[in-house]
Design a protein around this motif. Structure first.
Motif, short mmCIF file in Angstrom:
data_model
loop_
_atom_site.label_atom_id
_atom_site.label_comp_id
_atom_site.label_asym_id
_atom_site.label_seq_id
_atom_site.Cartn_x
_atom_site.Cartn_y
_atom_site.Cartn_z
N ASP A 143 1.16 17.22 0.67
CA ASP A 143 0.16 16.61 1.55
C ASP A 143 -0.79 15.72 0.78
OD1 ASP A 143 1.12 17.76 3.89
OD2 ASP A 143 -0.03 19.60 3.58
N GLY A 144 -1.35 14.74 1.47
CA GLY A 144 -2.28 13.82 0.83
C GLY A 144 -3.23 13.17 1.80
N VAL A 145 -4.14 12.38 1.26
CA VAL A 145 -5.07 11.56 2.02
C VAL A 145 -5.15 10.21 1.33
CG1 VAL A 145 -6.46 13.45 2.98
CG2 VAL A 145 -7.02 12.52 0.73
N TRP A 146 -5.82 9.24 1.98
CA TRP A 146 -5.91 7.92 1.36
C TRP A 146 -7.22 7.25 1.73
CZ3 TRP A 146 -6.12 3.54 4.50
CH2 TRP A 146 -5.75 3.73 5.84
N CYS A 147 -7.59 6.26 0.93
CA CYS A 147 -8.81 5.48 1.19
C CYS A 147 -8.58 4.07 0.68
CB CYS A 147 -10.02 6.12 0.51
SG CYS A 147 -9.99 6.00 -1.30
N HIS A 148 -9.52 3.19 1.00
CA HIS A 148 -9.44 1.82 0.53
C HIS A 148 -10.18 1.67 -0.80
CE1 HIS A 148 -7.47 0.34 4.00
NE2 HIS A 148 -8.50 0.45 4.82
N VAL A 149 -9.60 0.90 -1.71
CA VAL A 149 -10.26 0.50 -2.95
C VAL A 149 -9.99 -0.99 -3.15
CG1 VAL A 149 -10.10 2.77 -4.04
CG2 VAL A 149 -8.20 1.15 -4.30
N TRP A 150 -10.58 -1.55 -4.18
CA TRP A 150 -10.33 -2.94 -4.54
C TRP A 150 -9.48 -2.95 -5.81
CZ3 TRP A 150 -14.20 -1.46 -1.60
CH2 TRP A 150 -14.57 -2.27 -0.53
N ARG A 151 -8.34 -3.65 -5.77
CA ARG A 151 -7.44 -3.70 -6.92
C ARG A 151 -7.41 -5.11 -7.50
NH1 ARG A 151 -1.96 -4.58 -7.65
NH2 ARG A 151 -1.55 -4.60 -5.41
N ARG A 152 -7.52 -5.20 -8.82
CA ARG A 152 -7.54 -6.49 -9.49
C ARG A 152 -6.11 -6.98 -9.76
NH1 ARG A 152 -10.23 -5.97 -14.93
NH2 ARG A 152 -8.10 -5.42 -15.58
N HIS A 153 -5.87 -8.26 -9.46
CA HIS A 153 -4.55 -8.85 -9.70
C HIS A 153 -4.57 -9.60 -11.04
CE1 HIS A 153 -3.25 -7.78 -5.66
NE2 HIS A 153 -4.45 -8.16 -5.26
N TRP A 154 -3.42 -10.13 -11.40
CA TRP A 154 -3.28 -10.71 -12.74
C TRP A 154 -4.17 -11.91 -12.95
CZ3 TRP A 154 -1.16 -15.64 -13.60
CH2 TRP A 154 -0.61 -16.26 -12.48
N ARG A 155 -4.60 -12.57 -11.89
CA ARG A 155 -5.51 -13.71 -12.03
C ARG A 155 -6.97 -13.29 -12.08
NH1 ARG A 155 -3.13 -18.48 -8.04
NH2 ARG A 155 -1.22 -18.90 -9.23
N GLY A 156 -7.20 -12.01 -11.97
CA GLY A 156 -8.57 -11.53 -12.00
C GLY A 156 -9.21 -11.39 -10.64
N GLU A 157 -8.48 -11.78 -9.59
CA GLU A 157 -9.01 -11.65 -8.24
C GLU A 157 -8.77 -10.24 -7.71
OE1 GLU A 157 -6.76 -14.61 -6.27
OE2 GLU A 157 -8.00 -16.29 -6.97
N TYR A 158 -9.64 -9.82 -6.80
CA TYR A 158 -9.53 -8.49 -6.20
C TYR A 158 -9.13 -8.59 -4.73
CZ TYR A 158 -11.82 -6.17 -10.17
OH TYR A 158 -12.12 -5.66 -11.40
N SER A 159 -8.39 -7.61 -4.28
CA SER A 159 -8.06 -7.49 -2.85
C SER A 159 -8.07 -6.01 -2.49
CB SER A 159 -6.69 -8.10 -2.54
OG SER A 159 -5.66 -7.37 -3.20
N VAL A 160 -8.26 -5.75 -1.20
CA VAL A 160 -8.29 -4.36 -0.73
C VAL A 160 -6.89 -3.77 -0.80
CG1 VAL A 160 -8.77 -2.87 1.24
CG2 VAL A 160 -10.27 -4.80 0.76
N ASP A 161 -6.82 -2.54 -1.28
CA ASP A 161 -5.54 -1.84 -1.37
C ASP A 161 -5.75 -0.38 -0.99
OD1 ASP A 161 -2.89 -1.32 -1.81
OD2 ASP A 161 -2.86 -2.10 -3.87
N ASP A 162 -4.66 0.33 -0.76
CA ASP A 162 -4.73 1.74 -0.40
C ASP A 162 -4.54 2.61 -1.64
OD1 ASP A 162 -4.94 0.96 2.25
OD2 ASP A 162 -2.76 1.03 2.55
#
Length: 378
Positions: free
Chosen positions: A17-36
């Motif tokens: 079993d698990g749960v999840w939340c939103h975080v911000w993940r950095r991509h190779w260009r240094g930009e961030y996007s919302v991820d699970d």
């Protein structure tokens, strides 16, 4: 942080079993996007790749994962007063502690909040300095941004605890009045009244739920779609509870070879179709013919009632089959199979409504009611 669930993953055939939340993940260009970000009972953490708490700590330290939007301006610092406090900023360190707490909760182990409540009870029973120190440690183990919620009191927040943990003469919360013996006694009375309220609530719930089963119920009975090429076996089993089992039923002025014959025959709008379906050689053929015939206009409104009536007729007219249904006791009945619609079956996805299983449970209760003896008025 807002957590959502449930979710799970499968490891060696075992559900984790698990749960999840939103975080911000950095991509190779240094930009961030919302991820699970997924957290599981075995301590695994998944965000782009599967890792553990130590791996999550490295991702937070490196900035690969952020717990707040890195492009948004920081929140204005709220004045911290001993009477009213904000929850405080969500830092990577506090988030890591919160994730560790989620793992404990999913695994069925005590969380930091539960351990704090245990320490509160221990101190209430024995007011020693050793127990007060254990209570302080338990309180400080709670992620800092969640401490004001530990008591579940929107008005007082965690003030009773802070009063209790502040040494005499020291300012409560760092900016409050000096702690006094009266404050400590008030805080202890606060928890004592809370314990009494919980005890009263449990006693009342126990009385209102007096008819709850004392032990675990029976495991579910799964009625699978089975095929017997050589004919139905002589020894009756749970398969007789299925609608395609050949049990002649008198219902609605006609005799039907099985529940499935009766259901699809009664669904048709034309008499000729009704006769063809009723006379079909097998239940599967009755299903095929009936599903292709014109439907009576009121069928969506009456189909549940028709099926309930057919089941009642089947098990009241065949006592041997009724005995098999009654032998399932209080078990939930899961009706599966690919021939019937998910409306009737316990399908693998959220479309399955399992109406057949529910109606069989209702019929079972009705059969038992008919066999009960009732006291009579003198």
């Amino acid at each position: 942080m807002t957590w959502r669930g449930p979710t799970h993953r499968t490891v060696d055939g075992e559900r984790i079993d698990g749960v999840w939340c939103h975080v911000w993940r950095r991509h190779w260009r240094g930009e961030y996007s919302v991820d699970d970000l997924f957290v599981y009972a075995d301590g695994a953490v998944l965000c782009e790749k599967l890792t553990d708490l130590a791996g999550l700590e490295r991702m937070l330290d490196s900035g690969l994962i952020a717990v707040t939007d890195p492009t948004a301006p920081g929140p204005e610092e709220q004045p911290r007063t001993w009477r009213s406090r904000s929850s405080g900023p969500l830092t990577p360190r506090n988030f890591l502690l919160e994730v560790a707490d989620r793992v404990e909760e999913l695994a069925g182990r005590p969380t930091t909040v539960q351990r704090c409540w245990e320490a509160i009870s221990r101190f209430g029973e024995e007011r020693s300095e050793a127990n007060r120190e254990l209570l302080r440690e338990a309180y400080l183990a709670i992620p800092a941004h969640l401490r004001i919620f530990v008591l579940g009191d929107m008005d007082l927040q965690d003030r009773p605890l802070r009063m209790l943990l502040t040494d005499l003469g020291e300012p409560v919360g760092g900016d409050g009045p000096p702690a006094t013996t009266e404050m400590h006694e008030w805080a202890l009375e606060y928890f004592r009244k809370g314990d009494e309220g919980v005890a009263r609530s449990r006693e009342r719930r126990s009385a209102l739920h007096a008819d709850d089963p004392a032990g675990a119920g029976r495991p579910p009975v799964v009625l699978r779609d089975v095929v017997y090429p050589q004919g139905w076996p002589e020894r009756l089993g749970d398969f007789v509870l299925r609608n395609d089992y050949p049990a002649r039923i008198r219902f609605a002025g006609d005799v039907h070879p099985s529940v499935l014959h009766g259901y699809w025959a009664l669904s048709t709008a034309e008499d000729t179709d009704r006769v063809r379906v009723r006379n079909a050689p097998t239940a599967r053929e009755a299903h095929e013919l009936g599903s292709r015939a014109a439907r009576r206009n009121d069928w969506p409104a009456v189909r549940l009632a028709v099926m309930a009536g057919l089941l009642r007729a089947k098990f009241t007219q065949h006592p041997d089959l009724a005995q098999i249904l009654l032998a399932t006791g209080d078990a939930a009945i899961s009706y599966t199979g690919g021939w019937e619609s998910p409306y009737w079956t316990d399908a693998f996805d959220d479309r399955g409504r399992n109406w057949m299983g529910r109606l069989l449970e209702l019929t079972r209760a009705e059969l038992l009611t008919d066999r009960l003896s009732w006291p009579t008025a003198e």
